[in-house]
Motif scaffolding. Structure first.
Motif, PDB file in Angstrom:
ATOM      1  N   GLY A 225      45.453  25.812  39.740  1.00 22.14           N
ATOM      2  CA  GLY A 225      46.263  24.938  38.984  1.00 22.14           C
ATOM      3  C   GLY A 225      45.729  24.168  37.892  1.00 22.14           C
ATOM      4  N   PHE A 226      44.491  23.998  37.978  1.00 17.39           N
ATOM      5  CA  PHE A 226      43.973  22.848  36.855  1.00 17.39           C
ATOM      6  C   PHE A 226      42.867  23.525  36.345  1.00 17.39           C
ATOM      7  CE2 PHE A 226      45.704  20.030  40.184  1.00 17.39           C
ATOM      8  CZ  PHE A 226      46.303  18.949  39.341  1.00 17.39           C
ATOM      9  N   SER A 227      42.696  24.722  36.367  1.00 16.46           N
ATOM     10  CA  SER A 227      41.631  25.502  35.620  1.00 16.46           C
ATOM     11  C   SER A 227      42.484  26.968  35.425  1.00 16.46           C
ATOM     12  CB  SER A 227      40.347  25.531  36.225  1.00 16.46           C
ATOM     13  OG  SER A 227      39.845  24.272  36.190  1.00 16.46           O
ATOM     14  N   PRO A 228      43.628  27.135  34.810  1.00 18.53           N
ATOM     15  CA  PRO A 228      44.293  28.243  34.932  1.00 18.53           C
ATOM     16  C   PRO A 228      43.697  29.475  34.081  1.00 18.53           C
ATOM     17  CG  PRO A 228      45.532  26.714  33.613  1.00 18.53           C
ATOM     18  CD  PRO A 228      44.350  26.236  34.269  1.00 18.53           C
ATOM     19  N   ASP A 229      42.902  29.005  33.099  1.00 18.43           N
ATOM     20  CA  ASP A 229      42.439  29.917  32.112  1.00 18.43           C
ATOM     21  C   ASP A 229      40.909  30.579  32.489  1.00 18.43           C
ATOM     22  OD1 ASP A 229      44.669  29.828  30.504  1.00 18.43           O
ATOM     23  OD2 ASP A 229      43.761  28.198  29.315  1.00 18.43           O
ATOM     24  N   ALA A 230      40.476  29.859  33.385  1.00 24.60           N
ATOM     25  CA  ALA A 230      39.056  30.367  33.912  1.00 24.60           C
ATOM     26  C   ALA A 230      39.331  31.846  34.466  1.00 24.60           C
ATOM     27  CB  ALA A 230      38.551  29.686  34.900  1.00 24.60           C
ATOM     28  N   ILE A 231      38.025  32.519  34.503  1.00 26.83           N
ATOM     29  CA  ILE A 231      38.053  34.002  34.665  1.00 26.83           C
ATOM     30  C   ILE A 231      38.451  33.945  36.390  1.00 26.83           C
ATOM     31  CG2 ILE A 231      36.648  35.824  35.343  1.00 26.83           C
ATOM     32  CD1 ILE A 231      35.196  35.451  32.585  1.00 26.83           C
ATOM     33  N   VAL A 232      37.700  33.070  37.041  1.00 31.08           N
ATOM     34  CA  VAL A 232      37.925  33.206  38.518  1.00 31.08           C
ATOM     35  C   VAL A 232      39.418  32.709  38.853  1.00 31.08           C
ATOM     36  CG1 VAL A 232      37.111  30.952  38.942  1.00 31.08           C
ATOM     37  CG2 VAL A 232      36.976  32.567  40.693  1.00 31.08           C
ATOM     38  N   SER A 233      40.058  31.830  38.142  1.00 32.87           N
ATOM     39  CA  SER A 233      41.522  31.478  38.316  1.00 32.87           C
ATOM     40  C   SER A 233      42.500  32.764  38.021  1.00 32.87           C
ATOM     41  CB  SER A 233      41.872  30.316  37.650  1.00 32.87           C
ATOM     42  OG  SER A 233      40.872  29.031  37.752  1.00 32.87           O
ATOM     43  N   ARG A 234      42.069  33.291  37.001  1.00 38.31           N
ATOM     44  CA  ARG A 234      43.109  34.576  36.769  1.00 38.31           C
ATOM     45  C   ARG A 234      42.862  35.624  37.952  1.00 38.31           C
ATOM     46  NH1 ARG A 234      41.075  33.628  31.440  1.00 38.31           N
ATOM     47  NH2 ARG A 234      39.735  35.756  31.293  1.00 38.31           N
ATOM     48  N   ALA A 235      41.707  35.876  38.428  1.00 42.63           N
ATOM     49  CA  ALA A 235      41.358  36.561  39.638  1.00 42.63           C
ATOM     50  C   ALA A 235      42.082  36.300  40.435  1.00 42.63           C
ATOM     51  CB  ALA A 235      40.027  36.837  39.659  1.00 42.63           C
ATOM     52  N   ALA A 236      42.257  34.988  40.942  1.00 39.85           N
ATOM     53  CA  ALA A 236      42.822  34.388  42.031  1.00 39.85           C
ATOM     54  C   ALA A 236      44.342  34.478  42.139  1.00 39.85           C
ATOM     55  CB  ALA A 236      42.452  32.979  42.398  1.00 39.85           C
ATOM     56  N   VAL A 237      44.805  34.229  40.933  1.00 36.71           N
ATOM     57  CA  VAL A 237      46.370  34.379  40.671  1.00 36.71           C
ATOM     58  C   VAL A 237      46.639  35.901  40.967  1.00 36.71           C
ATOM     59  CG1 VAL A 237      48.042  34.251  39.020  1.00 36.71           C
ATOM     60  CG2 VAL A 237      46.791  32.374  39.329  1.00 36.71           C
ATOM     61  N   ALA A 238      45.787  36.867  40.218  1.00 41.79           N
ATOM     62  CA  ALA A 238      46.236  38.347  40.285  1.00 41.79           C
ATOM     63  C   ALA A 238      46.101  38.807  41.779  1.00 41.79           C
ATOM     64  CB  ALA A 238      45.073  39.014  39.337  1.00 41.79           C
ATOM     65  N   ALA A 239      45.264  38.291  42.660  1.00 43.83           N
ATOM     66  CA  ALA A 239      45.050  38.723  44.045  1.00 43.83           C
ATOM     67  C   ALA A 239      46.123  38.192  44.893  1.00 43.83           C
ATOM     68  CB  ALA A 239      43.752  38.077  44.580  1.00 43.83           C
ATOM     69  N   ARG A 240      46.597  37.040  44.378  1.00 41.17           N
ATOM     70  CA  ARG A 240      47.828  36.322  45.432  1.00 41.17           C
ATOM     71  C   ARG A 240      49.124  37.138  44.811  1.00 41.17           C
ATOM     72  NH1 ARG A 240      48.425  30.972  42.900  1.00 41.17           N
ATOM     73  NH2 ARG A 240      46.035  30.962  43.481  1.00 41.17           N
ATOM     74  N   ASP A 241      49.274  37.400  43.727  1.00 41.33           N
ATOM     75  CA  ASP A 241      50.401  38.294  43.094  1.00 41.33           C
ATOM     76  C   ASP A 241      50.532  39.562  43.822  1.00 41.33           C
ATOM     77  OD1 ASP A 241      51.273  36.125  41.679  1.00 41.33           O
ATOM     78  OD2 ASP A 241      50.793  37.356  39.794  1.00 41.33           O
ATOM     79  N   SER A 242      49.322  40.249  43.801  1.00 41.11           N
ATOM     80  CA  SER A 242      49.268  41.425  44.696  1.00 41.11           C
ATOM     81  C   SER A 242      49.703  41.547  46.227  1.00 41.11           C
ATOM     82  CB  SER A 242      47.815  42.010  44.751  1.00 41.11           C
ATOM     83  OG  SER A 242      47.648  43.103  45.518  1.00 41.11           O
ATOM     84  N   TRP A 243      49.402  40.340  46.816  1.00 42.57           N
ATOM     85  CA  TRP A 243      49.970  40.116  48.173  1.00 42.57           C
ATOM     86  C   TRP A 243      51.340  39.859  48.076  1.00 42.57           C
ATOM     87  CZ3 TRP A 243      51.982  36.086  50.937  1.00 42.57           C
ATOM     88  CH2 TRP A 243      52.034  36.139  52.471  1.00 42.57           C
ATOM     89  N   LEU A 244      51.811  39.051  47.360  1.00 43.45           N
ATOM     90  CA  LEU A 244      53.186  38.846  47.143  1.00 43.45           C
ATOM     91  C   LEU A 244      53.981  39.954  46.931  1.00 43.45           C
ATOM     92  CD1 LEU A 244      52.959  35.261  45.246  1.00 43.45           C
ATOM     93  CD2 LEU A 244      53.818  35.416  47.762  1.00 43.45           C
ATOM     94  N   ARG A 245      53.703  40.997  46.113  1.00 39.90           N
ATOM     95  CA  ARG A 245      54.194  42.226  45.950  1.00 39.90           C
ATOM     96  C   ARG A 245      54.596  42.827  46.942  1.00 39.90           C
ATOM     97  NH1 ARG A 245      51.148  42.013  41.176  1.00 39.90           N
ATOM     98  NH2 ARG A 245      49.919  43.627  41.733  1.00 39.90           N
ATOM     99  N   ARG A 246      53.373  42.931  47.784  1.00 41.52           N
ATOM    100  CA  ARG A 246      53.404  43.889  48.922  1.00 41.52           C
ATOM    101  C   ARG A 246      54.258  43.368  50.129  1.00 41.52           C
ATOM    102  NH1 ARG A 246      47.916  43.796  50.387  1.00 41.52           N
ATOM    103  NH2 ARG A 246      47.216  42.623  48.579  1.00 41.52           N
ATOM    104  N   VAL A 247      54.132  42.204  50.284  1.00 46.22           N
ATOM    105  CA  VAL A 247      55.008  41.402  51.244  1.00 46.22           C
ATOM    106  C   VAL A 247      56.521  41.350  51.092  1.00 46.22           C
ATOM    107  CG1 VAL A 247      55.141  39.372  52.699  1.00 46.22           C
ATOM    108  CG2 VAL A 247      52.953  40.184  52.378  1.00 46.22           C
ATOM    109  N   LEU A 248      57.002  40.870  49.694  1.00 44.12           N
ATOM    110  CA  LEU A 248      58.253  40.436  49.549  1.00 44.12           C
ATOM    111  C   LEU A 248      58.928  41.793  49.007  1.00 44.12           C
ATOM    112  CD1 LEU A 248      57.694  37.624  46.995  1.00 44.12           C
ATOM    113  CD2 LEU A 248      58.288  37.530  49.265  1.00 44.12           C
ATOM    114  N   SER A 249      58.057  42.876  48.909  1.00 44.45           N
ATOM    115  CA  SER A 249      59.134  44.275  48.585  1.00 44.45           C
ATOM    116  C   SER A 249      58.967  45.115  49.993  1.00 44.45           C
ATOM    117  CB  SER A 249      58.341  45.032  47.731  1.00 44.45           C
ATOM    118  OG  SER A 249      57.067  45.479  47.894  1.00 44.45           O
ATOM    119  N   ALA A 250      58.394  44.616  50.919  1.00 44.14           N
ATOM    120  CA  ALA A 250      58.311  45.471  52.466  1.00 44.14           C
ATOM    121  C   ALA A 250      59.883  45.546  52.864  1.00 44.14           C
ATOM    122  CB  ALA A 250      57.444  44.714  53.271  1.00 44.14           C
TER     123      ALA A 250
END
Length: 334
Positions: free
Chosen positions: A309-334
């Protein structure tokens, strides 16, 4: 002979400016029993009202007062959903939306529901979710189990009113960060233990789940970081009082105390390697797997508490958001 504290994991250099910004933002008022009110007052000045959070985005919200736990006051909630097109008819066969019960962080002693509505706005825009942000009672004025009971009352109301809200009751998840993550885990346990609403998932972001505060990572971040060992003591002492650290602590207050983690909804657990909650989060995932459950665990290298949330442009932050989004897409579309 005293034993030196374990050396902390160093921060990812790309994250350090965001951590410094966060520390300046909160002005580093030490969170102790006598400064809880001062911290609340300061946090109230930095949490944006929901109308400012939404701005011109195609999102609408409404505030409601719903029944609280038995014998307790009613609970304030805010419902966040995608804006409806003016004049559009509501068809009975319109697809039902996923639902998200959002629980704010703040160490069980700070914050309001608007501390967590940013996530619900984002999810409404990207996934068409209907979110419910819950205003739970804070410690120490309201010791456990007030917090989880308020949140669970909101879940029961959400599930019971899913049709009115246009929500699929089979696709409701609970989500929270820090103390909100601890309460999300606790709500999942309560729902299982009381045969309550069936959750589709639990998103536990750097969750605060173990009152014992005795892991290696808790000692590594003693006096440093966005949330340190001393803050952790303050939050748990406020919520649990003299029961803290004893066998009287319920898993519904400190989910790490649960001896049985079977039968829970799929969990997404994320945490930084450079923060207090690292080890208790890893252990929670391990025990879910040991009980035959589903958990997806991400430990982000060199990341501090709340880093994305406080370092949104960092590479590791973008990776974390992408991983979270992947899980959300799978769970919310189930």
């Amino acid at each position: 002979m005293s034993v030196a504290a374990p050396r902390p994991v160093p921060y990812d250099p790309e994250l350090e400016p965001g951590l410094a910004f966060f520390l300046d933002l909160v002005e580093r008022i030490p969170l102790r029993a006598e400064t809880i009110l001062a911290n609340r007052e300061h946090f109230a000045t930095i949490i944006q009202p929901i109308d400012e959070q939404v701005g011109d985005l195609p999102v609408e919200w409404e505030h409601r007062l719903i029944p609280g736990p038995a014998g307790a006051p009613d609970v304030e909630i805010t419902i966040v959903r995608p804006a409806r097109v003016p004049g559009a008819s509501e068809h009975a066969d319109a697809p039902l939306a996923p639902g998200v019960l959002g629980i704010h962080g703040g160490g069980y002693v700070l914050g309001t529901r608007f501390f967590g509505t940013g996530e619900l706005i984002d999810l409404a825009l990207r996934y068409g979710t209907v979110g419910v942000a819950v205003e739970y009672r804070l410690a120490p004025e309201h010791p456990a189990p007030a917090q989880v009971e308020d949140c669970y009352a909101a879940l029961e109301w959400f599930a019971a009113n899913a049709a009115e809200l246009g929500v699929d009751p089979e696709r409701i998840i609970v989500s929270g960060a820090s103390a909100g993550g601890g309460l999300a885990a606790a709500v999942a346990l309560v729902a299982r233990d009381r045969s309550g609403p069936r959750l589709a998932g639990q998103l536990l972001n750097c969750p605060m789940i173990d009152d014992r505060n005795d892991t290696v990572s808790s000692y590594q971040y003693d006096g440093i970081g966005a949330w340190d060992r001393n803050n952790n003591d303050t939050g748990w002492n406020a919520m649990l009082g003299p029961d803290r650290g004893t066998d009287r602590v319920s898993p519904h207050a400190a989910p790490a105390r649960a001896t049985d983690l079977g039968g829970l909804p799929p969990a997404y657990i994320e945490v930084g390697s450079a923060e207090v909650f690292r080890d208790e989060s890893v252990d929670y995932a391990l025990r879910i797997w040991a009980a035959g459950g589903q958990a997806e665990l991400h430990v982000w290298s060199g990341a501090y508490h709340g880093f994305s949330g406080f370092s949104p442009d960092a590479i590791v932050s973008r990776a974390a958001v992408a991983a979270r989004d992947s899980w959300l897409r799978r769970v919310l579309s189930a």
